[in-house]
Design a protein around this motif. Structure first.
Motif, PDB file in Angstrom:
ATOM      1  N   UNK A 110       0.885  -1.172   0.000  1.00 58.12           N
ATOM      2  CA  UNK A 110       0.000   0.000   0.000  1.00 58.12           C
ATOM      3  C   UNK A 110       0.919   1.218   0.000  1.00 58.12           C
ATOM      4  N   UNK A 111       1.032   1.867  -1.148  1.00 55.55           N
ATOM      5  CA  UNK A 111       2.062   2.892  -1.334  1.00 55.55           C
ATOM      6  C   UNK A 111       1.571   4.280  -0.933  1.00 55.55           C
ATOM      7  N   UNK A 112       2.537   5.136  -0.553  1.00 55.85           N
ATOM      8  CA  UNK A 112       2.329   6.579  -0.328  1.00 55.85           C
ATOM      9  C   UNK A 112       1.228   6.863   0.693  1.00 55.85           C
ATOM     10  N   UNK A 113       1.274   6.240   1.812  1.00 53.37           N
ATOM     11  CA  UNK A 113       0.327   6.540   2.889  1.00 53.37           C
ATOM     12  C   UNK A 113       0.797   7.780   3.652  1.00 53.37           C
ATOM     13  N   UNK A 114      -0.160   8.670   3.959  1.00 56.05           N
ATOM     14  CA  UNK A 114       0.099   9.847   4.784  1.00 56.05           C
ATOM     15  C   UNK A 114      -0.935   9.912   5.893  1.00 56.05           C
ATOM     16  N   UNK A 115      -0.586  10.557   7.000  1.00 56.46           N
ATOM     17  CA  UNK A 115      -1.531  10.679   8.103  1.00 56.46           C
ATOM     18  C   UNK A 115      -2.521  11.791   7.790  1.00 56.46           C
ATOM     19  N   UNK A 116      -3.778  11.364   7.609  1.00 61.78           N
ATOM     20  CA  UNK A 116      -4.856  12.310   7.296  1.00 61.78           C
ATOM     21  C   UNK A 116      -6.165  11.607   7.612  1.00 61.78           C
ATOM     22  N   UNK A 117      -7.293  12.181   7.124  1.00 62.60           N
ATOM     23  CA  UNK A 117      -8.601  11.576   7.353  1.00 62.60           C
ATOM     24  C   UNK A 117      -9.092  10.929   6.060  1.00 62.60           C
ATOM     25  N   UNK A 118      -9.723   9.757   6.242  1.00 62.86           N
ATOM     26  CA  UNK A 118     -10.283   9.019   5.106  1.00 62.86           C
ATOM     27  C   UNK A 118     -11.327   8.056   5.644  1.00 62.86           C
ATOM     28  N   UNK A 119     -12.047   7.419   4.753  1.00 66.67           N
ATOM     29  CA  UNK A 119     -13.091   6.477   5.151  1.00 66.67           C
ATOM     30  C   UNK A 119     -12.462   5.139   5.568  1.00 66.67           C
ATOM     31  N   UNK A 120     -13.054   4.576   6.631  1.00 69.32           N
ATOM     32  CA  UNK A 120     -12.612   3.237   7.053  1.00 69.32           C
ATOM     33  C   UNK A 120     -12.972   2.218   5.981  1.00 69.32           C
ATOM     34  N   UNK A 121     -12.178   1.175   5.907  1.00 68.41           N
ATOM     35  CA  UNK A 121     -12.421   0.151   4.894  1.00 68.41           C
ATOM     36  C   UNK A 121     -13.708  -0.604   5.194  1.00 68.41           C
ATOM     37  N   UNK A 122     -14.454  -0.921   4.172  1.00 69.72           N
ATOM     38  CA  UNK A 122     -15.685  -1.685   4.339  1.00 69.72           C
ATOM     39  C   UNK A 122     -15.357  -3.117   4.781  1.00 69.72           C
ATOM     40  N   UNK A 123     -16.317  -3.665   5.487  1.00 68.62           N
ATOM     41  CA  UNK A 123     -16.140  -5.030   5.977  1.00 68.62           C
ATOM     42  C   UNK A 123     -15.692  -5.108   7.415  1.00 68.62           C
ATOM     43  N   UNK A 124     -15.392  -3.959   8.050  1.00 70.46           N
ATOM     44  CA  UNK A 124     -15.016  -3.951   9.463  1.00 70.46           C
ATOM     45  C   UNK A 124     -16.271  -3.595  10.265  1.00 70.46           C
ATOM     46  N   UNK A 125     -16.793  -4.496  11.081  1.00 73.76           N
ATOM     47  CA  UNK A 125     -18.090  -4.258  11.751  1.00 73.76           C
ATOM     48  C   UNK A 125     -18.106  -2.972  12.581  1.00 73.76           C
ATOM     49  N   UNK A 126     -17.053  -2.689  13.320  1.00 76.39           N
ATOM     50  CA  UNK A 126     -17.067  -1.515  14.191  1.00 76.39           C
ATOM     51  C   UNK A 126     -16.930  -0.223  13.401  1.00 76.39           C
ATOM     52  N   UNK A 127     -16.586  -0.307  12.102  1.00 74.35           N
ATOM     53  CA  UNK A 127     -16.451   0.898  11.284  1.00 74.35           C
ATOM     54  C   UNK A 127     -17.689   1.219  10.473  1.00 74.35           C
ATOM     55  N   UNK A 128     -18.726   0.394  10.534  1.00 71.41           N
ATOM     56  CA  UNK A 128     -19.947   0.632   9.781  1.00 71.41           C
ATOM     57  C   UNK A 128     -20.857   1.588  10.563  1.00 71.41           C
ATOM     58  N   UNK A 129     -21.641   2.418   9.808  1.00 80.24           N
ATOM     59  CA  UNK A 129     -22.486   3.405  10.473  1.00 80.24           C
ATOM     60  C   UNK A 129     -23.687   3.756   9.591  1.00 80.24           C
ATOM     61  N   UNK A 130     -24.698   4.378  10.241  1.00 80.80           N
ATOM     62  CA  UNK A 130     -25.857   4.937   9.539  1.00 80.80           C
ATOM     63  C   UNK A 130     -25.989   6.428   9.791  1.00 80.80           C
ATOM     64  N   UNK A 131     -25.604   6.870  10.992  1.00 79.05           N
ATOM     65  CA  UNK A 131     -25.649   8.278  11.369  1.00 79.05           C
ATOM     66  C   UNK A 131     -24.315   8.654  12.002  1.00 79.05           C
ATOM     67  N   UNK A 132     -24.135   9.975  12.180  1.00 77.76           N
ATOM     68  CA  UNK A 132     -22.875  10.449  12.755  1.00 77.76           C
ATOM     69  C   UNK A 132     -22.683   9.957  14.186  1.00 77.76           C
ATOM     70  N   UNK A 133     -23.793   9.786  14.935  1.00 77.41           N
ATOM     71  CA  UNK A 133     -23.652   9.370  16.334  1.00 77.41           C
ATOM     72  C   UNK A 133     -23.156   7.914  16.435  1.00 77.41           C
TER      73      UNK A 133
END
Length: 456
Positions: A110-133
């Motif tokens: 996985x090339x050129x990673x930098x520390x910033x904000x991005x979406x969590x990868x799909x398929x991780x149960x604790x990263x799934x959401x419907x609302x901001x809360x």
């Protein structure tokens, strides 16, 4: 238990049992005894002394040191890394050789990673959401890649999305390898140098041929007839372990190289040779999500603006475990005496077993039991026993005499008054019985005469 019983029990505590040798003329038991003796002798000679070397003192506290090196180069050309030449500094971890090391055979980059904000990868149960809360800020994603920022990111009109995270972005590529990256790793060579020492006998040796030739290690290869060349081809090691190199290079695995030193120090030191065994330590027959062997590491850089970034690598490969064991033996009088004594004790056990057969199992057991066990008393006990036997014999004689008198009494009664004793009958009786019978006959005659006088 009565007084006589307690007295007998107390006296038996001072009895002494000594052996009595009885020659039993029984061919079956004799054959059994000789077979047991032959079995014990063969066990003692063949198993204890020849195979197990029971005459030797042994040392199993082996002291060992292992030094390993890997050599070889490989060329790759991928979209993530471009053209690249791989040498030992790139694919061996850790770089300092030890008894456990890892050779990379495949990579997911996985090339050129930098520390910033991005979406969590799909398929991780604790990263799934419907609302901001559903994405509380500051909470790390379990089994995920970063920390939640408090936003739920949805694509288009989808009702479900993934939490926004602060992480090394873009997140790791989640894919399984299709073919090994370093296919040329099959021809890599492994140098394994092993030093051993048995401290009890102060004996040391190494698995490398003692030579001053510098070309020896550059040209030799380990083989069945060349155990003192410590250069192993990686593909051959995998093959000797019963695996296919292309299969293990794709998803990784663990190979064990066992070096065994069994040294008979009664012989020359040159007769102490290392033996090698190869096997695969992970379960190659079970295919699951945890099959193979892999781990992650990163290479860090900075761009022209000073911003740090990295290339994340998920490495698959072959882990090599070098396992050393062994023992040394040397003649010693102590274990020799102990094992000979054990053999003699087993001889006694064979005789004990034959005794059990002789006095408890065969048909004539009572006869042999009476011959084997005999009670012997002291002088006082013998005198008392003799006296008791004499009294018993006297009572027996009196009973016999009384019986004889009762048998003779009807014959001595005469049919007329002119009866006379028959000397021939009395002569056949014992002297004491004859005297008693004569007295008894005279008394009867006198009684008959008195009866006749009264009748007259």
């Amino acid at each position: 238990m009565g007084q006589a019983g307690w007295k007998g029990l107390l006296q038996s505590a001072f009895d002494y049992k000594t052996e009595k040798y009885v020659i039993a003329k029984n061919k079956k038991v004799g054959l059994l005894y000789r077979l047991l003796q032959l079995t014990i002798v063969l066990y003692l000679i063949v198993w204890v002394f020849v195979i197990k070397k029971g005459y030797q003192d042994t040392d199993t506290s082996l002291q060992s040191a292992v030094v390993t090196k890997v050599k070889g180069v490989a060329y790759t050309n991928t979209s993530e890394l471009g053209e690249r030449l791989w040498d030992v500094a790139d694919y061996v971890i850790p770089p300092q050789g030890d008894n456990v090391f890892f050779v990379i055979t495949n990579l997911i980059v996985t090339a050129n990673q930098r520390q910033s904000t991005c979406a969590e990868r799909e398929g991780i149960p604790d990263g799934m959401c419907s609302e901001d809360h559903d994405c509380p800020a500051g909470e790390p994603v379990r089994a995920g890649n970063g920390v939640k920022t408090g936003r739920c990111l949805r694509v288009g009109n989808s009702t479900r999305g993934t939490c926004e995270i602060f992480a090394w972005c873009p997140v790791e590529t989640q894919s399984r390898p299709r073919k090994p990256l370093l296919r040329d790793a099959e021809d890599f060579t492994i140098f394994i140098k092993n030093y051993i020492r048995f401290p009890k006998f102060n004996f040391s040796k190494a698995n490398v041929l003692e030579t001053k030739s510098k070309d020896f290690l550059k040209s030799c290869r380990f083989g069945p007839n060349n155990h003192y060349c410590p250069i192993f081809r990686l593909g051959s090691v995998v093959q000797w372990a019963g695996s296919s190199f292309q299969d293990i290079a794709l998803e990784g695995g663990v190979i064990g190289i066992h070096i065994e030193w069994n040294c008979d120090l009664d012989r020359a030191a040159s007769e102490c040779h290392p033996r090698y065994y190869f096997n695969r330590l992970d379960d190659k027959h079970v295919k699951s999500v945890s099959s193979g062997y892999n781990f992650r590491f990163a290479r860090y850089y900075r761009d022209s603006a000073g911003v740090e970034f990295r290339n994340l690598m998920k490495a698959y490969g072959i882990r090599i475990d070098v396992i050393v064991n062994g023992k040394a033996g040397k003649f010693s009088i102590v274990p020799t005496v102990i094992n000979v004594g054990s053999g003699v004790a087993l001889m006694g056990a064979g005789a004990f077993f034959c005794d059990l057969v002789l006095i408890y199992i065969i048909k004539k057991r009572e006869f042999y039991r009476d011959k084997k066990y005999e009670e012997v008393r002291g002088r006082e006990g013998a005198a008392q026993e003799a006296e008791a036997k004499a009294l018993e014999q006297g009572q027996t004689e009196e009973e016999q005499q009384e019986g004889e008198r009762q048998e003779e009494q009807p014959q001595t009664l005469p049919q007329s008054s002119s009866w006379k004793g028959n000397g021939s009958v009395c002569g056949k009786l014992p002297r004491s019985a004859r005297t008693s019978a004569l007295k008894h006959a005279k008394a009867n005659v006198q009684q008959l005469q008195s009866l006749q006088t009264v009748g007259t």
